[in-house]
Design a protein around this motif. Structure first.
Motif, PDB file in Angstrom:
ATOM      1  N   LEU A 145      -4.133   2.631   7.886  1.00  0.00           N
ATOM      2  CA  LEU A 145      -4.889   1.936   6.851  1.00  0.00           C
ATOM      3  C   LEU A 145      -4.900   0.449   7.189  1.00  0.00           C
ATOM      4  CD1 LEU A 145      -3.450   3.794   3.723  1.00  0.00           C
ATOM      5  CD2 LEU A 145      -5.443   4.385   5.116  1.00  0.00           C
ATOM      6  N   ARG A 158       0.840  -1.204   0.000  1.00  0.00           N
ATOM      7  CA  ARG A 158       0.000   0.000   0.000  1.00  0.00           C
ATOM      8  C   ARG A 158       0.875   1.255   0.000  1.00  0.00           C
ATOM      9  NH1 ARG A 158      -5.188   0.407   0.100  1.00  0.00           N
ATOM     10  NH2 ARG A 158      -5.435  -1.811   0.569  1.00  0.00           N
ATOM     11  N   GLU A 201      -6.093  -3.426   6.711  1.00  0.00           N
ATOM     12  CA  GLU A 201      -6.470  -4.301   5.603  1.00  0.00           C
ATOM     13  C   GLU A 201      -7.160  -5.572   6.080  1.00  0.00           C
ATOM     14  OE1 GLU A 201      -3.122  -5.143   3.147  1.00  0.00           O
ATOM     15  OE2 GLU A 201      -3.233  -3.211   2.127  1.00  0.00           O
ATOM     16  N   LEU A 227      -8.745  -2.859   1.548  1.00  0.00           N
ATOM     17  CA  LEU A 227      -8.797  -1.892   2.632  1.00  0.00           C
ATOM     18  C   LEU A 227     -10.065  -2.117   3.446  1.00  0.00           C
ATOM     19  CD1 LEU A 227      -7.375   0.555   3.913  1.00  0.00           C
ATOM     20  CD2 LEU A 227      -8.724   2.023   2.399  1.00  0.00           C
TER      21      LEU A 227
END
Length: 703
Positions: free
Chosen positions: A404, A312, A406, A412
């Motif tokens: 963020l 990412r 996952e 996400l």
């Protein structure tokens, strides 16, 4: 004003912490060394002047007193202004200029940038369970890290050889945790054994603090640590040790000669090298986090064993980084999966435990409810903590950092927003209040007509993200579902039609927002308008206004620019089918009754800045130079003014409120950005806008 610090009480209080008394008390600070190093990164006379002012007045007033000359300066040498969003020029360097004397502005900016790091030490977020109890902070400098650690720990002893820096720390009043921080003048090698071992030891061993022998330094620090404690080390990676980051101007300068042993250092200072070396030093558990671009102010914190977070980061860097960051990311992309990337991270945080089986929540043997305080005033202990998921890529923003998170399949799953410090807690609450009010207002009712005649527009309430608020050790933490679509910033281009389309999408959404929630326009008196445009702390006084101006109050996003606006369509792929707006994120500067020009003004200025590489370059290309860009700006701004019922004169007059709004919101919250270098940059941007206001008025057709 500075906190009381009598020499006798300092010596008596501090000496109780150690088995040996101090050899002296210097400037009210207990000392165990004769070494007195100068303060790093700031002129000693400037620091002395500031410290003297702090003896008589609060820190923010003392800063205004110290730098009153630059605040009052009216000379100009041109040059690019600083920027919001990216906060730097297209070449990665911070740009200064505009209405202040360039030399005065540069001096003030550099001083504040050294003293105060806005989003400091975001690495604390994923490793908070390893921070608590009695904490030792080695090479503490001006103390921001110590003050932040004190929001998680019971007490912090801040150790450094820079006596002037410690004296400044002792006088700081900008953190409620200051009374839990004790400056100590010592070298790591001269610090005596503590009366009670520390639960947490944090040491900055990067850059100019890099030791000759990592093993000897770690061995000495471990002597101060309890058996169940945690040792946190900030370390340089090979790119910084070898001078690579200096050569490409990535991160803070290393301030030292490159280490010529590039091959051996690449092996010893990569992920596996540090893991092996620290394990051999007796640690059962070593967790490494990559810090990009450096350990001083990392914009990203990445668990090195998390391939999803690494992927990412690489994806984000390729699509949204500066030119230099894209080159680095591109090189790293080729290395990912080959093992080379393990040796290419510029800096690391190493979290080391001797007792590898200890539970992170209580590995210090302390009650978390007793050491965690969530009120921004540093008051009562929290009695109902939850821990949102903070495992993933951490990206830091101005007032908080974003994690963020996952799913197992790499998609996400969520976004967690964590305040950088407790004084920033109100930003989260502002966000929640503003979004709740917008979401709960007739969610499925149609909007008023925007400036686009498109039947696919999504009603404004349905573009407001949903989430939940949790009280954590960092304060109110907001977790929200990922926004649908792609950032509108991916569509930014010098193609005139795409430039116009971006403006139309942003302004269309704002017309629908303001028409739905705003008050009826009314005449505001010159005195009221001038008050909207004033920020005396930085000498920002508006010019005279002779006639009333028709305006209204409306919900305000406060940071409305293409990176925070999500749209349907392939914004990154050059598609002509961009839109409609699907989500508007990051409402921490939100206001339920703000000035209507704050959002559209920032959107058009920021769009021009991002496309043309700077604030003044953007004004020149998109406002004052005849052509398709200026035509688009004139048309879209005109359509906006007609739709909400105000004159273009109101738009031009209130354009400086774009940054006045930020300065005021940050000042009201006691945020670091209200007195750091960022505040200097924002105040200068106001002056730049005022310098160009007449030309902007002409370009927009204001008579």
């Amino acid at each position: 004003m500075s906190r009381p610090n009598e020499p006798e009480s300092a010596a008596e209080t501090t000496s109780n912490r150690f088995r040996e008394p101090p050899i002296a008390v210097r400037d009210g600070i207990a000392s165990w060394t004769t070494t007195v190093d100068p303060p790093g990164g700031i002129d000693a006379d400037t620091l002395s002047t500031l410290r003297a002012a702090m003896a008589d007045e609060p820190l923010r007033d003392a800063l205004a007193t110290t730098f009153s000359g630059s605040a009052a300066s009216e000379g100009t040498d041109g040059g690019e202004s600083g920027t919001e969003g990216g906060e730097s020029g297209t070449d990665g360097t911070k740009r200064l200029g505009g209405a202040l004397s360039r030399s005065a502005l540069a001096a003030e900016y550099a001083a504040r940038d050294t003293l105060f790091v806005d989003p400091a030490d975001a690495w604390r977020i994923p490793v908070a369970d390893s921070i608590g109890g009695r904490c030792l902070d080695v090479n503490a400098g001006f103390g921001t890290r110590s003050l932040l650690l004190a929001e998680l720990a019971t007490t912090v002893d801040a150790v450094d050889t820079e006596l002037a820096s410690l004296s400044f720390l002792a006088a700081r009043d900008d953190y409620a945790s200051a009374d839990r921080v004790t400056p100590i003048h010592a070298e790591p090698t001269s610090l005596p054994a503590p009366s009670t071992p520390y639960d947490t030891v944090v040491a900055d061993l990067a850059g100019r603090h890099r030791p000759d022998s990592l093993a000897a330094t770690v061995d000495g620090l471990t002597d101060h640590l309890s058996p169940s404690g945690a040792l946190l080390l900030l370390l340089d990676g090979w790119p910084r040790l070898g001078g690579v980051t200096d050569a490409i101007d990535l991160g803070e300068p290393t301030r030292g000669a490159p280490d010529g042993r590039s091959i051996s250092q690449a092996l010893r200072t990569g992920v596996r090298g540090y893991e092996r070396r620290l394990s051999r030093m007796g640690f059962d558990e070593v967790d490494l986090y990559a810090l990009v671009p450096d350990s001083t102010d990392p914009s990203s914190v990445i668990p090195v064993d998390d391939p999803g977070a690494i992927r990412r980061l690489l994806d984000t860097g390729l699509s949204d980084g500066t030119t230099v960051q894209r080159l680095i990311t591109l090189a790293a992309s080729g290395a990912h999966g080959t093992g080379v990337l393990d040796r290419c991270w510029p800096a690391y945080l190493a979290v080391c435990h001797v007792d590898g089986d200890a539970d992170g929540s209580d590995r210090h043997g302390i009650d978390r409810d007793e050491i965690v305080r969530h009120r921004s005033d540093g008051g009562s202990a929290d009695d109902g903590l939850a821990v949102p998921d903070t495992n993933g890529l951490v990206t830091r923003g101005g007032g908080r950092s974003t994690v963020l998170v996952e799913d197992a399949d790499g998609s996400l799953a969520g976004v967690t927003k964590v305040p950088h410090r407790r004084a920033h807690a109100e930003f989260t609450l502002d966000e929640v209040r503003t979004m709740r009010e917008l979401r709960e207002s007739e969610r499925d009712a149609p909007d008023s007509q925007g400036i686009l005649d498109e039947a696919t527009s999504i009603p404004v309430p349905r573009t407001i993200p949903e989430g939940s608020l949790t009280m954590t050790r960092f304060g109110p933490t907001y977790s929200e579902t990922p926004a649908r679509g792609a950032p509108l910033s991916g569509a930014l281009s010098r193609d005139p039609e795409r430039f116009r389309r971006v403006l139309e999408l942003g302004f269309d959404w704002l017309v629908r927002l303001q028409s739905r929630y705003g008050t009826e326009p009314a005449n505001w008196s010159p005195a009221v308008v001038r008050d909207e445009l004033r920020f005396p702390e930085f000498g920002l006084e508006p010019p005279s206004i002779d006639d009333p101006i028709r305006l209204f109050k409306t919900p305000c996003h406060g940071d409305f620019h293409p990176k925070n606006v999500f749209v349907d369509g392939n914004a990154d792929g050059g598609s002509d089918e961009i839109g409609p707006v699907t989500a508007v994120i990051d409402w921490e500067l939100g206001d339920t009754a703000g000035n209507p020009i704050a959002d559209p003004g920032f959107f058009v200025l920021q769009t021009a800045r991002l496309v043309f590489g700077g604030l003044e370059a953007g004004i020149d290309a998109a406002f004052t130079t005849p052509g398709p860009y200026a035509d688009a700006v004139r048309d879209v701004v005109g359509d906006y003014c007609d739709a909400v019922g105000i004159e273009r004169r109101a738009f031009v007059t209130c354009l400086p409120v774009v940054w006045i709004h930020r300065l005021r919101r940050c000042a009201a919250r006691g945020a670091t950005a209200s007195y750091s270098a960022r505040a200097v940059r924002r105040a200068n941007d106001v002056r730049v806008i005022r310098d160009h206001q007449s030309a902007i008025a002409t370009a927009l057709g204001v008579e």
